[in-house]
Design a protein around this motif. Structure first.
Motif, short mmCIF file in Angstrom:
data_model
loop_
_atom_site.label_atom_id
_atom_site.label_comp_id
_atom_site.label_asym_id
_atom_site.label_seq_id
_atom_site.Cartn_x
_atom_site.Cartn_y
_atom_site.Cartn_z
N MET B 267 34.77 44.96 30.20
CA MET B 267 34.18 45.10 31.54
C MET B 267 32.99 46.04 31.41
O MET B 267 33.06 47.01 30.67
N ASP B 268 31.92 45.76 32.17
CA ASP B 268 30.78 46.68 32.12
C ASP B 268 30.87 47.68 33.27
O ASP B 268 31.79 47.63 34.10
N ASN B 269 29.89 48.59 33.34
CA ASN B 269 30.00 49.71 34.27
C ASN B 269 30.18 49.29 35.73
O ASN B 269 31.01 49.85 36.45
N LEU B 270 29.43 48.29 36.14
CA LEU B 270 29.51 47.85 37.53
C LEU B 270 30.93 47.34 37.83
O LEU B 270 31.52 47.66 38.86
N ALA B 271 31.48 46.56 36.91
CA ALA B 271 32.84 46.03 37.08
C ALA B 271 33.87 47.15 37.02
O ALA B 271 34.84 47.17 37.79
N ILE B 272 33.66 48.11 36.10
CA ILE B 272 34.60 49.24 35.97
C ILE B 272 34.69 50.00 37.28
O ILE B 272 35.79 50.27 37.79
N ARG B 273 33.51 50.33 37.83
CA ARG B 273 33.52 51.13 39.05
C ARG B 273 34.13 50.38 40.23
O ARG B 273 34.89 50.93 41.02
N ALA B 274 33.81 49.10 40.33
CA ALA B 274 34.37 48.29 41.41
C ALA B 274 35.90 48.23 41.30
O ALA B 274 36.62 48.42 42.29
N ALA B 275 36.39 47.99 40.09
CA ALA B 275 37.83 47.87 39.89
C ALA B 275 38.52 49.21 40.13
O ALA B 275 39.60 49.27 40.74
N GLU B 276 37.90 50.29 39.68
CA GLU B 276 38.50 51.61 39.82
C GLU B 276 38.62 52.00 41.30
O GLU B 276 39.64 52.51 41.73
N ASP B 277 37.54 51.71 42.06
CA ASP B 277 37.57 52.00 43.51
C ASP B 277 38.70 51.24 44.20
O ASP B 277 39.29 51.72 45.16
N VAL B 285 34.89 55.98 34.81
CA VAL B 285 33.83 55.35 35.61
C VAL B 285 32.43 55.61 35.07
O VAL B 285 31.46 54.99 35.52
N ASP B 286 32.29 56.55 34.14
CA ASP B 286 30.96 56.80 33.59
C ASP B 286 30.66 55.95 32.35
O ASP B 286 29.52 55.93 31.88
N ALA B 287 31.66 55.26 31.84
CA ALA B 287 31.45 54.45 30.64
C ALA B 287 30.55 53.26 30.96
O ALA B 287 30.61 52.70 32.06
N PRO B 342 38.16 40.22 42.95
CA PRO B 342 38.19 40.72 44.33
C PRO B 342 37.57 42.11 44.46
O PRO B 342 36.98 42.43 45.50
N ALA B 343 37.67 42.92 43.40
CA ALA B 343 37.09 44.27 43.46
C ALA B 343 35.57 44.18 43.62
O ALA B 343 34.98 44.91 44.43
N VAL B 344 34.96 43.27 42.88
CA VAL B 344 33.52 43.07 43.01
C VAL B 344 33.20 42.51 44.40
O VAL B 344 32.18 42.84 45.01
N GLY B 345 34.12 41.70 44.91
CA GLY B 345 33.95 41.16 46.26
C GLY B 345 33.85 42.25 47.32
O GLY B 345 33.25 42.05 48.38
N ARG B 346 34.42 43.42 47.04
CA ARG B 346 34.39 44.51 48.01
C ARG B 346 33.05 45.25 48.02
O ARG B 346 32.71 45.90 48.99
N ALA B 382 27.74 41.91 37.38
CA ALA B 382 28.89 42.62 36.81
C ALA B 382 29.48 41.73 35.72
O ALA B 382 29.69 40.53 35.93
N ASN B 383 29.73 42.32 34.55
CA ASN B 383 30.27 41.53 33.45
C ASN B 383 31.75 41.84 33.20
O ASN B 383 32.13 42.98 32.97
#
Lengths: 499, 499
Positions: B267-277, B285-287, B342-346, B382-383
């Motif tokens: 997962m890349d940063n955008l996906a990481i942050r979305a999923a973590e939220d 979240v900084d990776a 769904p996380a990215v969907g948010r 997001a990857n």
């Protein structure tokens, strides 16, 4: 269209004027090597199944794809049938030539075009020998997994055509599972690529369809195979049993324990003694059956798995479990197994090698059935097989010089294959249908299924010029052979009910 | 024949008299549940790809194979197109209905017919949910391996039709590798069984051909899947990287070390942050990128493999490597990944999920390419992907309410897929072609290859009544779409040369 191609099989092949064809070939393909004289054609009259022999009309030995392309266009133009052949090690007569056809020998396409360690693949020409791929990949600690017993001689093009297996296919899959791409020429001489460099491909899976199609759908001109990292360690356990059924059940127990051995092979007493006399592998000659179980991977894993398998084998009633002490003994254990066929050849004037596949759980019952059939027909049967994936190779021992023995051996072979089909298995595992098992296909498939096969064939080769008379029987042939269809075991033969 | 079926796609569908058809259906199949009123049809107007919607003419919900058989015979008689549908979770519009066709909903075929622990298989009806098979096998410590993210809802019939994958397919294969048999009804209502209980089947491999054929070759009535023993232990490592390219290279390094993880996801940063939220999985979240690497098997093996993977990851430049401390954390790590969509969907009003597959070694370069395309089109990407098998799921974020954004997202998506094809990959990994990617198929395949697909289709369904307009484009469509064929990366687009 299907009828036309059916008729090619059953004696109605169109007459071809050999002299005129030879003249035209020489004119249009002046640098193509062509054999046309009786003594030159003789060596090509059979493949590894020597029971069937036909002298081909012409043999061609091209060296470049352009030559094959032009040859196919010319044959298509004149409606001349073409049989492609690799190393000719096949055991079902898949490369049996036609009297009125051209035998297209791909042996000179023997170059390894690319070994790509980071992409983990090799691009090779179809005439490259199976083992040569692993040898070329060895400097990168990679290898090509499928290893038919003939791997020193057989070519990758033939492996693809027959979907070859080997002792390691339980863990690493058949040829189809180890391919990325195949470049082919269609019957009309068009170039196509089936598959891709990625692990999945959209559209219909034509690569899987083509693999194992026995030369009926196109001529292979290049193969891209997957390479795997060589296991750090491989160890072999040999277990002896006082009954073949116990050994058969132990196979299921190993798999049920969640272990996937690199190889899991079984031999019965007759095969054990023959192999031991020939190879001196150190087999226990009094055992009714042995299992060879290879475990491969990283050191620590293999060590643990060996212990687990040993426990399973002992619980299953093994009278002895032996771990090959060193690499030399491991190789010796395998040498016995890999030479089981020639070893049996030493103790019997002739033998007939079967190749049935059954659901693994049916092993004990089918072995009992074979024993009973063997007694009934008065012929010894040596059992050697890829037990892990249910692929059996019963070897029927006979003497062709004794009147009636050949016929009895063939009849017994047919019964064994019918038994395989009746328990939900199939008439061939890895040796293919070829010419040998064309009649048994009538037992395996019904008319609707055969019609579907013919439809698929027609999509690739509507004129039926590619390897006619192999693999898929005509409906007419099945009708003549007798409606013996026992589809997926749903209609067992009355005489098989006792098993 | 092909032309007829092509035309069904492109607007020339034969007109069907709905009232007359409904009357005849009711007469001939009095106990068949039929929906025909606008409000009843509405829920069936799309599958998981909601961008495409069509109201079906009629929806039928059979409960017995005989009903499907009769329905198909009737439709064949009147030349009414039929689209079969499972749970409707597909992401490429493969089950998109036709205005002039019948939508055949197989959801009521939801019985598990047999779980056979010794034979290691389950026989199920096509409407059985993917996860339900593993639940039924759990008492025997067995499970069904392919696990698409939608496994709680998607049905096995749809899995077969789309050749579904999942996070574990690197080690355990796609749907096609986990099937023994599929029972189908042909377009003419004939019953056929593809495959067998044995591991190999003679003749052409119609089971592999059928798997992933997206409802174009027949209607599935029963599926026999392989069951595997549940791994004793599964552990997950999470590795953080300061660049996606480093993470991409680490994937290759793990595979090159001879380890086959149960799952290997990125997962890349955008996906990481979305999923973590969304899930609070504990991701860093900084990776710039994380890898999730699951190792499964027996205790000792998994322990050793974890250490080896940790070393590989550290050598590859991971800034942090974390082993999930317990089962709860392992499940949390996966929950983040499985809910990434769904996380990215948010965080975006809309997103467009891509599904390209590339050779694993091309990962770093393609990721760089996507970053550049993302900047060029002014849309975030997001990857999230199955890194181990090179199956990427770039999610293009956009707002459909902003004029032009939808079009820009579609254009960017097209460019990303073309990039995949240009490096030797394909336009779909596991989501299928369906309606969504029908145009991109023109980039993947040339006219000869498409003609072969149409020939195979005709062998099963010459009238083209089964799911027309999906999966395989007509030559006419490709001509209109523009001759953008970039076959196997041999003719990269000029604008892609910079990658």
């Amino acid at each position: 269209m299907n009828i036309l191609y059916d008729e090619r099989v059953d004696g109605a092949l169109p007459k071809v004027d050999k002299t005129a064809l030879l003249a035209e070939l020489r004119e249009r393909l002046p640098d193509l090597d062509i054999l046309h004289q009786e003594e030159d054609l003789k060596p090509y009259e059979c493949d590894g199944l020597s029971a069937y022999r036909t002298t081909p009309m012409l043999v061609v030995l091209p060296e470049r794809v352009e030559q094959v392309e032009q040859l196919l266009k010319l044959c298509h133009e004149h409606q001349v049938p073409v049989v492609a052949r690799g190393a000719g090690t096949g055991l079902s007569g898949g490369a049996l030539p036609l009297e009125q056809g051209i035998l297209l020998v791909m042996a000179r396409f023997n170059r390894i075009l690319e070994v790509n360690p980071s992409g983990r693949f090799a691009r090779v020409q179809p005439g490259v020998r199976n083992l040569a791929i692993s040898q070329a990949a060895a400097p990168f600690d990679l290898y090509y997994a499928p290893d038919p017993s003939s791997q020193i001689a057989c070519s990758i093009g033939g492996n693809v055509a027959e979907n070859a297996g080997g002792v390691h296919c339980l863990k690493y899959g058949l040829t189809v599972h180890n391919l990325l791409k195949v470049d082919i020429l269609t019957v009309e001489g068009e170039r196509l690529t089936l598959g891709s460099d990625a692990l999945d491909s959209p559209g219909f899976d034509l690569l899987a369809l083509f693999t194992g199609s026995e030369g009926m759908l196109g001529v292979i001109t290049e193969v891209t195979v997957k390479l795997l990292p060589k296991p750090q360690v491989a160890k072999v356990l040999l277990a002896a049993f006082d009954s073949v059924e116990k050994a058969g059940r132990a196979v299921g127990d190993i798999i049920a324990a969640g272990i996937i051995p690199g190889g899991l092979e079984m031999m019965d007493n007759l095969a054990i003694r023959a192999a031991e006399d020939f190879i001196h592998a150190g087999y226990p000659v009094d055992a009714e059956a042995i299992l060879l179980c290879e475990l491969d991977g990283v050191e620590a894993d293999v060590h643990d798995d060996c212990e687990r398998v040993r426990q399973v084998l002992e619980t299953a009633g093994a009278t002895e479990v032996r771990l090959a002490r060193d690499e030399a003994e491991r190789v010796r254990f395998w040498a016995g197994r890999k030479n089981a066929f020639p070893a049996v050849g030493r103790i019997s004037p002739d033998y007939y090698c079967m190749d049935g596949t059954i659901p693994r759980r049916e092993l004990p019952g089918v072995l009992r059935g074979i024993t009973e059939l063997s007694a009934e027909y008065g012929l010894r049967v040596a059992n050697v097989f890829h037990a892990g994936d249910g692929n059996m190779h019963p070897l029927i021992l006979f003497d062709a010089n004794q009147p009636g023995e050949l016929e009895r051996a063939e009849a017994l072979g047919g019964k064994i294959l019918e038994l395989c089909v009746a328990v939900g298995g199939s008439i061939t595992g890895e040796h293919g249908v070829g010419r040998e098992k064309i009649n048994q296909m009538c037992a395996q498939f019904n008319a609707d299924e055969l019609t579907l096969f013919h439809g698929v064939k027609a999509a690739f080769d509507a004129t039926g010029l590619l390897n006619p008379g192999k693999n898929i029987p005509t409906l007419h042939r099945c009708a003549e052979f007798g409606a013996m269809h026992v589809h997926h075991g749903q209609m067992p033969f009355p005489e098989l009910e006792r098993f």
